[in-house]
Design a protein around this motif. Sequence first.
Motif, PDB file in Angstrom:
ATOM      1  N   SER A  93     -14.505 -22.647 -34.954  1.00 20.18           N
ATOM      2  CA  SER A  93     -12.977 -22.746 -35.751  1.00 20.18           C
ATOM      3  C   SER A  93     -12.192 -22.354 -33.951  1.00 20.18           C
ATOM      4  CB  SER A  93     -13.259 -20.341 -35.523  1.00 20.18           C
ATOM      5  OG  SER A  93     -12.824 -19.942 -33.971  1.00 20.18           O
ATOM      6  N   THR A  94     -10.881 -23.594 -34.320  1.00 22.89           N
ATOM      7  CA  THR A  94     -10.820 -24.349 -33.478  1.00 22.89           C
ATOM      8  C   THR A  94      -8.875 -24.013 -34.333  1.00 22.89           C
ATOM      9  OG1 THR A  94     -10.890 -25.997 -34.825  1.00 22.89           O
ATOM     10  CG2 THR A  94     -12.242 -26.102 -33.404  1.00 22.89           C
ATOM     11  N   GLY A  95      -7.747 -23.703 -32.960  1.00 25.43           N
ATOM     12  CA  GLY A  95      -7.319 -23.611 -33.488  1.00 25.43           C
ATOM     13  C   GLY A  95      -5.654 -24.439 -32.789  1.00 25.43           C
ATOM     14  N   ALA A  96      -4.433 -24.793 -32.529  1.00 22.79           N
ATOM     15  CA  ALA A  96      -3.803 -25.798 -31.903  1.00 22.79           C
ATOM     16  C   ALA A  96      -2.438 -25.563 -32.506  1.00 22.79           C
ATOM     17  CB  ALA A  96      -4.269 -27.190 -31.963  1.00 22.79           C
ATOM     18  N   GLY A  97      -1.350 -25.620 -31.677  1.00 23.22           N
ATOM     19  CA  GLY A  97       0.077 -24.770 -31.653  1.00 23.22           C
ATOM     20  C   GLY A  97       0.787 -25.748 -31.331  1.00 23.22           C
ATOM     21  N   SER A  98       2.179 -25.974 -31.152  1.00 20.44           N
ATOM     22  CA  SER A  98       2.907 -25.995 -30.262  1.00 20.44           C
ATOM     23  C   SER A  98       4.360 -26.334 -30.547  1.00 20.44           C
ATOM     24  CB  SER A  98       2.526 -27.942 -29.902  1.00 20.44           C
ATOM     25  OG  SER A  98       2.618 -28.713 -30.856  1.00 20.44           O
ATOM     26  N   GLY A  99       5.213 -26.181 -29.884  1.00 25.36           N
ATOM     27  CA  GLY A  99       7.074 -25.111 -30.271  1.00 25.36           C
ATOM     28  C   GLY A  99       7.510 -26.443 -29.549  1.00 25.36           C
ATOM     29  N   SER A 100       8.461 -26.574 -29.479  1.00 25.26           N
ATOM     30  CA  SER A 100      10.165 -26.609 -28.743  1.00 25.26           C
ATOM     31  C   SER A 100      10.761 -26.395 -29.289  1.00 25.26           C
ATOM     32  CB  SER A 100       9.907 -28.172 -28.126  1.00 25.26           C
ATOM     33  OG  SER A 100      10.091 -29.057 -29.530  1.00 25.26           O
ATOM     34  N   VAL A 101      11.608 -25.658 -28.482  1.00 27.86           N
ATOM     35  CA  VAL A 101      13.065 -25.832 -28.433  1.00 27.86           C
ATOM     36  C   VAL A 101      14.562 -26.027 -27.533  1.00 27.86           C
ATOM     37  CG1 VAL A 101      14.994 -23.920 -29.076  1.00 27.86           C
ATOM     38  CG2 VAL A 101      12.897 -23.119 -30.088  1.00 27.86           C
ATOM     39  N   LYS A 102      15.488 -26.532 -28.164  1.00 28.87           N
ATOM     40  CA  LYS A 102      16.057 -27.347 -27.521  1.00 28.87           C
ATOM     41  C   LYS A 102      17.877 -26.931 -28.288  1.00 28.87           C
ATOM     42  CE  LYS A 102      17.438 -31.906 -24.547  1.00 28.87           C
ATOM     43  NZ  LYS A 102      17.059 -33.400 -24.563  1.00 28.87           N
ATOM     44  N   ARG A 103      18.181 -26.185 -27.177  1.00 25.99           N
ATOM     45  CA  ARG A 103      19.919 -25.704 -27.956  1.00 25.99           C
ATOM     46  C   ARG A 103      20.603 -26.094 -26.748  1.00 25.99           C
ATOM     47  NH1 ARG A 103      22.824 -21.620 -27.023  1.00 25.99           N
ATOM     48  NH2 ARG A 103      21.255 -21.159 -25.529  1.00 25.99           N
ATOM     49  N   SER A 104      22.378 -26.546 -26.913  1.00 26.69           N
ATOM     50  CA  SER A 104      23.468 -26.912 -26.516  1.00 26.69           C
ATOM     51  C   SER A 104      24.445 -26.760 -27.361  1.00 26.69           C
ATOM     52  CB  SER A 104      23.291 -28.106 -25.740  1.00 26.69           C
ATOM     53  OG  SER A 104      24.295 -28.333 -25.056  1.00 26.69           O
ATOM     54  N   GLU A 105      25.255 -25.835 -26.511  1.00 31.19           N
ATOM     55  CA  GLU A 105      26.478 -25.576 -27.333  1.00 31.19           C
ATOM     56  C   GLU A 105      27.634 -25.631 -25.913  1.00 31.19           C
ATOM     57  OE1 GLU A 105      25.395 -22.152 -29.152  1.00 31.19           O
ATOM     58  OE2 GLU A 105      25.577 -20.525 -27.222  1.00 31.19           O
TER      59      GLU A 105
END
Length: 245
Positions: A143-155
């Motif tokens: 079994s293999t798994g890969a995940g990535s995420g990014s958040v960029k916020r500016s106000e």
Amino acid sequence: MSKTAFIAPALLVSLIALGGCSSVRETVGGPQLTAMAYPAALVPQEQSVMYPAQNNTPASSNSLWRVGARTFFNDQRARQVGDILTVQVVIDDSAQTSDSTNRTRTNSFSAATPSVFGLESSLGKILPGGYNASKALGNDSTSTGAGSGSVKRSEKISVTIAAIVTGVLPNGNLIVQGTQEVKTNREVRVLSVAGIARPEDVSSTNTIKHTQLAEARISYGGRGDITNMQAPPAAQALMEKYSPF
């Protein structure tokens, strides 16, 4: 069809039509400013608008003072229900988060049964022809798994609004609320501020920063043609929210 069954759909259609009148009127004539009113308190309590008593007494002879007038030396900062103070909203926030995850797992299992209580010869007759006692049980899994995420916020918001003290808590803290509306052509921009402030944080100029408001609620938005064009159609929004696919 019974009379009751006929009245229910008719009543529903009437309610929908009445609810849509304001939307149709706003679409044709543009958004209207909300009538000026005393803001509601954050805590459930009845609020009454207090009007100062009229004082037409002329100034005394050779005096700068009028009876009942505010003095030069008293604290003029907001302290009571109905007083006005200025709230400075200066927001310049940014946040950036990045996550990455990788995982891999490999399992291998095998078992041999060369002797099972002397029944191995009988098992060969019962089990399928491919039965091999030296390789009775075996399992391989990966079994293999890969995940990535990014958040960029500016106000960034920089506005000033005059708010009203709508309540005073038992410990002396002030409940502050204010709303400001600006209409340009067919668009209304609305700024709302609410929160709880300490009297000590109100400056000598009767001003307080939004960062000094506890339970602060700040809203900056609008309504009108531009806002309507930016919002997705109602049916599309419902499908995106509740679609199981």
